[in-house]
Design a protein around this motif. Structure first.
Motif, mmCIF file in Angstrom:
data_model
loop_
_atom_site.group_PDB
_atom_site.id
_atom_site.type_symbol
_atom_site.label_atom_id
_atom_site.label_comp_id
_atom_site.label_asym_id
_atom_site.label_seq_id
_atom_site.Cartn_x
_atom_site.Cartn_y
_atom_site.Cartn_z
ATOM 1 N N UNK A 152 -8.207 18.840 11.597
ATOM 2 C CA UNK A 152 -9.133 18.056 12.408
ATOM 3 C C UNK A 152 -9.002 16.568 12.083
ATOM 4 N N UNK A 153 -8.746 16.245 10.820
ATOM 5 C CA UNK A 153 -8.609 14.847 10.386
ATOM 6 C C UNK A 153 -7.205 14.304 10.646
ATOM 7 N N UNK A 154 -6.382 15.111 11.335
ATOM 8 C CA UNK A 154 -5.019 14.734 11.717
ATOM 9 C C UNK A 154 -4.098 14.502 10.524
ATOM 10 N N UNK A 205 -14.448 14.127 0.319
ATOM 11 C CA UNK A 205 -15.040 13.173 1.268
ATOM 12 C C UNK A 205 -13.964 12.472 2.091
ATOM 13 N N UNK A 206 -13.201 13.261 2.814
ATOM 14 C CA UNK A 206 -12.080 12.746 3.593
ATOM 15 C C UNK A 206 -12.598 12.044 4.844
ATOM 16 N N UNK A 207 -12.056 10.895 5.139
ATOM 17 C CA UNK A 207 -12.352 10.223 6.394
ATOM 18 C C UNK A 207 -13.341 9.078 6.256
ATOM 19 N N UNK A 208 -13.885 8.700 7.398
ATOM 20 C CA UNK A 208 -14.746 7.523 7.507
ATOM 21 C C UNK A 208 -16.064 7.893 8.152
ATOM 22 N N UNK A 226 -16.389 8.416 12.084
ATOM 23 C CA UNK A 226 -15.528 7.497 12.823
ATOM 24 C C UNK A 226 -14.114 8.059 12.742
ATOM 25 N N UNK A 227 -13.600 8.522 13.862
ATOM 26 C CA UNK A 227 -12.277 9.171 13.847
ATOM 27 C C UNK A 227 -11.141 8.170 13.936
ATOM 28 N N UNK A 228 -11.265 7.173 14.785
ATOM 29 C CA UNK A 228 -10.191 6.197 14.950
ATOM 30 C C UNK A 228 -10.794 4.812 15.119
ATOM 31 N N UNK A 229 -10.136 3.839 14.556
ATOM 32 C CA UNK A 229 -10.553 2.457 14.734
ATOM 33 C C UNK A 229 -9.341 1.572 14.484
ATOM 34 N N UNK A 230 -9.418 0.336 14.957
ATOM 35 C CA UNK A 230 -8.302 -0.575 14.802
ATOM 36 C C UNK A 230 -8.811 -2.002 14.850
ATOM 37 N N UNK A 231 -8.283 -2.833 13.966
ATOM 38 C CA UNK A 231 -8.582 -4.257 13.995
ATOM 39 C C UNK A 231 -9.946 -4.621 13.452
#
Length: 172
Positions: free
Chosen positions: A25-27, A82-85, A155-160
């Protein structure tokens, strides 16, 4: 002896299964594939013991108990990793520059929004953090704004932006 082995295999199989799903799920596909390989080996080995051995109610009961404990262990391990954001949204009644400054000094990106509540103007802080630092953010919020309304989501994806730079700088 087989019953004990079945129990131990379940304590390995289920946490590995749980983590595999979470990594997928966390890719994190490579880790998920490695865990899938381990999971398949343990599963087939366990099934071989069950189907070649004596089919007793005790073996089935131990299998189910091991499965349940394996779920608890898998959840515990994932919580520690605690994987991810996490994005935390904090709604407060008054602008608190000391609070915002403290969050930023601790390396958290903070975006402030001004909005209208039912009775007055409200201030909304959007804070992006590693899941491993989520408790730290909640502790700071509790210290400065104990009556804040909080929402936390993955938060799965973010950029910048500052948020991304700040989070990546503090990831280990």
């Amino acid at each position: 002896m087989d019953i004990l082995l079945i129990f131990l295999l379940q304590l390995i199989y289920v946490p590995v299964y749980t983590l595999r799903i979470i990594f997928l799920v966390k890719e994190k596909k490579l880790l998920a594939s490695i865990l899938g390989f381990i999971e398949a080996l343990v599963y087939v080995f366990g099934l071989a013991i069950i189907f070649t051995g004596e089919q007793s109610i005790w073996a089935m009961l131990v299998y189910a108990i091991g499965f349940a404990l394996g779920i608890a262990i898998g959840g515990y391990v994932e919580g520690k990793l605690a994987i991810g954001y996490t994005t935390i949204v904090a709604n407060i009644t008054n602008r608190n520059d000391d609070f915002i400054s403290t969050l930023r000094q601790e390396g958290f990106g903070v975006t402030l929004f001004v909005g209208e509540g039912k009775d007055s103007q409200r201030f909304q802080l959007e804070i992006l953090t590693l899941r491993s630092r989520e408790k730290e953010v909640f502790s700071i919020i509790q210290e400065y704004e104990p009556s804040a309304f909080l929402i936390s989501y993955e938060a799965r994806k973010f950029r910048g932006g500052y948020l991304a730079k700040s989070v990546k700088k503090h990831s280990i």
